[in-house]
Design an enzyme around this catalytic site. Structure first.
Site, mmCIF file in Angstrom:
data_model
loop_
_atom_site.group_PDB
_atom_site.id
_atom_site.type_symbol
_atom_site.label_atom_id
_atom_site.label_comp_id
_atom_site.label_asym_id
_atom_site.label_seq_id
_atom_site.Cartn_x
_atom_site.Cartn_y
_atom_site.Cartn_z
ATOM 1 N N PHE A 1 43.665 28.218 -35.728
ATOM 2 C CA PHE A 1 42.835 28.338 -34.527
ATOM 3 C C PHE A 1 43.307 27.357 -33.453
ATOM 4 C CE2 PHE A 1 40.052 29.235 -38.232
ATOM 5 C CZ PHE A 1 39.824 30.577 -37.998
ATOM 6 N N CYS B 1 49.342 34.949 -27.812
ATOM 7 C CA CYS B 1 48.345 35.297 -28.833
ATOM 8 C C CYS B 1 47.320 36.321 -28.356
ATOM 9 C CB CYS B 1 47.629 34.031 -29.303
ATOM 10 S SG CYS B 1 48.669 32.925 -30.275
ATOM 11 N N LYS C 1 48.434 40.164 -27.425
ATOM 12 C CA LYS C 1 49.008 40.921 -28.551
ATOM 13 C C LYS C 1 48.030 40.997 -29.724
ATOM 14 C CE LYS C 1 50.503 37.461 -31.566
ATOM 15 N NZ LYS C 1 50.416 37.379 -33.042
ATOM 16 N N LYS D 1 48.950 28.920 -19.152
ATOM 17 C CA LYS D 1 47.834 27.981 -19.088
ATOM 18 C C LYS D 1 48.411 26.597 -18.872
ATOM 19 C CE LYS D 1 45.822 26.417 -22.759
ATOM 20 N NZ LYS D 1 45.048 26.256 -24.006
#
Length: 446
Positions: free
Chosen positions: A160, A271, A274, A334
């Site tokens: 995560f 991530c 997709k 980002k």
């Protein structure tokens, strides 16, 4: 005797996991099939930008002066099989070319290459994001190929990590999820994660399918929240509302929360896009495609924001980009990353260039990767140089450096003071007071 750990795949996920496992006190062997990557990591250098990762690596890589020596790297599966008690698979699972589905080649190859060298009890732990149902198939293949047979077990332990916070997320995770089929596997992973669990990280034990679904479910929820506020931005523009104030107001509702309610040009990276597409594809294979039809609209809204930003910029410079200079602040998907995969910022820059503008890009960390992906764009060494002679400046990645720009100083560089805030992160009054025309997605003109 203390567990020994291998990490297969030393990209963004694997390099971070290997360094973190060494920090937690384990002897770690990282494996990759790319010799250049192994050479770089063995010197304590990382092939990507991630805050704090290189410092963590240098604390533990064998051969680096003053390091603990708990971390080494190799390209030998035989060495990994002999060394490790726990083998983490951290390879990439990209989107298949021309399809929504996940490409499992790297995961399959990792299992096929490692299994023949497992001659004693071992636990293979998948961390890669895979379609639900993969773990059962891989577990059977592992038992078939490993000399240790049933003593070579599989577990699934989804990652995560947030780019820009990967080291913190690995050492101090907000949750640890494991999918296991035996008490033995659970016991081993409790030993691996004993330190963060002792610090209070929740430890969730489940079956294979649930563990595989956690990451894709979380990403789908996040993508839905981002696309929701971007859809509201479209409504605000049509109705004359202000999406920033709207987000603030609904964010006070504790059932909704404020996080990820900032309208802009949408999400990207390696991530989120997709993963939601692969989730839709897998749901179709399972006959549950109707359950995820909403994700098609989530994806559509997200991609539509990029085109809308191009339209907004074209309108701002008079209806045509021909003969215009446009400065783009941001190339990465980002801030606090050098990752330009599926970057909305670069996508917008590329579209504007194709429509006739001369586009100059600056990004604090992503310039090299951006050049490799979009070599025809112009690049500048600073934000000020990127803005030189520009008829419009587009703020497309929310770096702190851009939020702290001096609009007066920047205004002396441009041909015309127009700024388009693709992230709704700048102070409109601050820029307007300095003589700029400020535009943003989902906000009134003034």
């Amino acid at each position: 005797m203390a567990l020994k750990i291998t990490v297969i795949g030393t990209g963004y996920l694997g390099a971070t996991h290997a360094a973190a496992m060494a920090e937690l006190g384990f002897e770690v062997l990282g494996l990759d099939i790319v010799p250049e990557k192994i050479a770089m990591l063995s010197e304590g250098r990382v092939p990507m930008y991630e805050p704090g990762l290189e410092d963590l690596l240098k604390r533990h890589v064998a051969g680096v002066p003053g390091a603990t020596g708990r971390l080494r790297f190799t390209s030998s599966y035989e060495e990994a099989g002999q060394f490790g008690d726990v083998h983490f698979i951290c390879v990439n699972t990209p989107q298949k070319h021309g399809e929504y589905a996940c490409d499992m080649r790297h995961v399959d190859n990792a299992v096929e290459s490692l299994a023949p060298h497992l001659r004693r009890p071992a636990l293979v732990v998948g961390k890669s994001t895979v379609p639900v149902g993969s773990a059962d198939r891989l577990a059977a293949r592992l038992a078939e190929l490993a000399p240790a047979g049933a003593d070579a077990e599989l577990a699934w332990n989804p990652e995560f990590l947030r780019e820009g916070f990967a080291v913190e997320d690995t050492l101090h995770p907000d949750r640890i999820v494991i999918g296991v089929t035996s008490d033995k596997s659970e016991k081993v992973l409790r030993e691996v994660y004993a330190t963060p669990v002792a610090e209070g990280s929740p430890f969730v034990v489940t079956d294979f399918p649930t563990a595989e679904l956690v990451k894709t479910s979380a990403n789908s929820f996040l993508a839905t929240k981002i696309s929701f506020i971007n859809a509201m931005a479209e409504v605000c523009e049509a109705a004359g509302g202000d999406v920033v104030k709207l987000a603030e107001a609904i964010g006070y509702d504790e059932r909704i929360g404020k996080k990820f309610l900032r309208a802009g040009i949408g999400f990207g990276g390696g991530c989120l896009p997709k993963d939601i597409r692969a989730f839709m594809a897998r749901a179709g294979e399972l006959g549950a495609d109707q359950a995820l039809t909403f994700l098609r609209e989530v994806d559509s809204i997200n991609m539509r924001r990029r085109g809308h930003m191009v339209e907004l910029a074209r309108d701002a410079v008079g209806g045509s980009f021909l003969g215009k200079r446009v400065a783009v602040l941001g190339a990465t998907f980002k801030p606090d990353s050098d990752d330009v995969r599926d970057s909305p910022a670069l996508n917008v820059a590329g579209q504007i260039q194709l429509q006739g503008a001369q586009v100059t890009v600056f990004d604090p960390k992503g310039m090299e990767n951006a050049r490799a992906l979009f070599p025809t764009l112009a690049y500048a060494p600073t934000a000020l140089e990127a803005a030189r002679g520009a008829h419009a400046v587009l703020h497309l990645t929310e770096w702190r450096e851009f939020r702290e720009l001096d609009p007066v100083g920047l205004g002396e560089m441009v041909a015309e003071r127009r700024i388009l805030d693709g992230r709704n992160a700048l102070d409109p009054d601050y820029w307007r007071d300095a003589g700029w025309t400020y535009r943003a997605l989902g906000r009134p003109m003034a």
